[in-house]
Scaffold this active site. Structure first.
Site, PDB file in Angstrom:
ATOM      1  N   GLU A  47       0.330   5.764  12.155  1.00 35.44           N
ATOM      2  CA  GLU A  47      -0.871   5.287  12.591  1.00 35.44           C
ATOM      3  C   GLU A  47      -0.865   3.778  12.853  1.00 35.44           C
ATOM      4  O   GLU A  47      -1.478   3.116  13.636  1.00 35.44           O
ATOM      5  CB  GLU A  47      -1.523   5.791  11.426  1.00 35.44           C
ATOM      6  CG  GLU A  47      -3.171   5.335  11.595  1.00 35.44           C
ATOM      7  CD  GLU A  47      -3.894   6.078  10.635  1.00 35.44           C
ATOM      8  OE1 GLU A  47      -4.999   5.262  10.265  1.00 35.44           O
ATOM      9  OE2 GLU A  47      -3.704   7.096  10.097  1.00 35.44           O
ATOM     10  N   ASP A  48       0.083   3.154  12.098  1.00 31.18           N
ATOM     11  CA  ASP A  48       0.046   1.519  12.037  1.00 31.18           C
ATOM     12  C   ASP A  48       1.207   0.929  12.791  1.00 31.18           C
ATOM     13  O   ASP A  48       1.187  -0.029  13.445  1.00 31.18           O
ATOM     14  CB  ASP A  48      -0.003   1.035  10.660  1.00 31.18           C
ATOM     15  CG  ASP A  48      -1.364   1.311  10.005  1.00 31.18           C
ATOM     16  OD1 ASP A  48      -2.283   1.799  10.793  1.00 31.18           O
ATOM     17  OD2 ASP A  48      -1.466   1.142   8.755  1.00 31.18           O
ATOM     18  N   HIS A  61       0.753  -1.053   0.170  1.00 30.50           N
ATOM     19  CA  HIS A  61       0.195   0.077   0.010  1.00 30.50           C
ATOM     20  C   HIS A  61       0.807   1.299  -0.120  1.00 30.50           C
ATOM     21  O   HIS A  61       0.373   2.269  -1.057  1.00 30.50           O
ATOM     22  CB  HIS A  61      -1.079   0.081   1.190  1.00 30.50           C
ATOM     23  CG  HIS A  61      -1.573   1.354   1.400  1.00 30.50           C
ATOM     24  ND1 HIS A  61      -2.727   1.784   0.603  1.00 30.50           N
ATOM     25  CD2 HIS A  61      -1.691   2.141   2.293  1.00 30.50           C
ATOM     26  CE1 HIS A  61      -3.008   2.996   0.874  1.00 30.50           C
ATOM     27  NE2 HIS A  61      -2.706   2.970   2.083  1.00 30.50           N
ATOM     28  N   HIS A 118       3.448   7.266   4.974  1.00 32.55           N
ATOM     29  CA  HIS A 118       2.239   8.087   5.621  1.00 32.55           C
ATOM     30  C   HIS A 118       1.322   7.074   6.692  1.00 32.55           C
ATOM     31  O   HIS A 118       0.702   7.865   7.471  1.00 32.55           O
ATOM     32  CB  HIS A 118       1.336   8.170   4.463  1.00 32.55           C
ATOM     33  CG  HIS A 118       0.625   7.163   4.015  1.00 32.55           C
ATOM     34  ND1 HIS A 118       1.011   6.421   2.988  1.00 32.55           N
ATOM     35  CD2 HIS A 118      -0.519   6.603   4.327  1.00 32.55           C
ATOM     36  CE1 HIS A 118       0.076   5.363   2.827  1.00 32.55           C
ATOM     37  NE2 HIS A 118      -0.893   5.444   3.332  1.00 32.55           N
ATOM     38  N   ASP A 138      -3.215   8.376  -0.996  1.00 30.65           N
ATOM     39  CA  ASP A 138      -3.498   7.403  -0.217  1.00 30.65           C
ATOM     40  C   ASP A 138      -5.008   7.093  -0.531  1.00 30.65           C
ATOM     41  O   ASP A 138      -5.289   5.876  -0.681  1.00 30.65           O
ATOM     42  CB  ASP A 138      -3.232   7.857   1.252  1.00 30.65           C
ATOM     43  CG  ASP A 138      -3.980   6.859   2.402  1.00 30.65           C
ATOM     44  OD1 ASP A 138      -3.834   5.677   2.144  1.00 30.65           O
ATOM     45  OD2 ASP A 138      -4.216   7.476   3.069  1.00 30.65           O
TER      46      ASP A 138
END
Length: 188
Positions: free
Chosen positions: A60-61, A32, A56, A124
C-alpha cells in the site's frame, strides 16, 4: 518460535517505508509495522502472521512491486495476509480510489476475511486507534486535520471496524472496542 525470517521481514519493511513518517509527526513510519507485529504476537500470532504484520503496509505504501517480493521471499500465506490487509494500492499517478468507497469495501471484505487477515488487520487498526487516542490526549481534535477523512468519517470507520472485529471474535476485539470508545469520548 521466531526465526531469522522475522528479521528478513523487518528488513523488507524498513526498505518499503524508507523515509516515510507517521501522518503529521516526525515518527519514522517503521514504528507502526513494528507496533502492529508486537500487538499481533501478544494476541497469539505465529511467525508468518507476525511477518505479515511487519509487511502489512508494504504494498500500500511502498508500491505494488512489493507484492511479488513478499510472495517469493515469504510464501503464499504471508503474501495473502498482506493482500487481505491492503485497502488500496495507488495507481501509476499515486492515487487511490475515493476514501468512503475504499473504506466501505474494506469493511465488507473483513466480514468474510480469513482469521489470519483478521488478526493482522485488527492489530493494525488497534495500533492506529491507540495512536489517535494518544494524539487526542496531547493535541486534541486537531489530530483529525491529519487525515483525508473528517472527524465524523474517521469515528464512523473505527466504530464500524470495532463492530466487525467483535462480531468475528477477533483476539484484539475487546481492546479495539475500548480504544475506539475512548477515541469517541475524547473527540467530543
Amino acid at each position: 518460535m521466531l526465526t531469522d525470517k522475522i528479521a528478513q521481514a523487518l528488513a523488507l519493511a524498513v526498505e518499503a517505508h524508507d523515509g516515510q513518517k507517521r501522518k503529521g509527526t516526525s515518527i519514522p513510519y517503521i514504528a507502526h509495522p513494528m507496533g502492529v507485529a508486537s500487538i499481533a504476537l501478544e494476541h497469539g500470532a505465529d511467525e508468518e502472521q507476525a511477518m505479515a504484520a511487519l509487511l502489512h503496509d508494504a504494498v500500500e505504501d511502498g508500491g505494488a512491486q512489493y507484492a511479488e517480493r513478499i510472495r517469493s521471499q515469504f510464501g503464499d500465506r504471508v503474501a495473502d495476509i498482506v493482500a487481505g490487509c491492503t485497502d488500496g494500492v495507488p495507481d501509476q499517478r499515486g492515487h487511490k480510489p475515493p476514501w468512503t468507497a475504499r473504506k466501505q469495501a474494506y469493511l465488507d471484505h473483513l466480514k468474510l476475511a480469513h482469521d489470519d487477515v483478521l488478526l493482522v488487520s485488527g492489530s493494525d487498526k488497534l495500533h492506529n486507534a491507540r495512536a489517535i487516542v494518544e494524539d487526542l490526549l496531547n493535541i486534541g481534535v486537531k489530530v483529525f486535520d491529519r487525515f483525508s477523512a473528517s472527524k465524523e468519517q474517521t469515528l464512523w470507520y473505527y466504530d464500524s471496524l470495532a463492530a466487525i472485529f467483535d462480531s468475528r471474535r477477533t483476539p484484539v476485539a475487546k481492546a479495539l472496542r475500548e480504544t475506539v470508545d475512548t477515541m469517541k469520548r475524547l473527540s467530543t
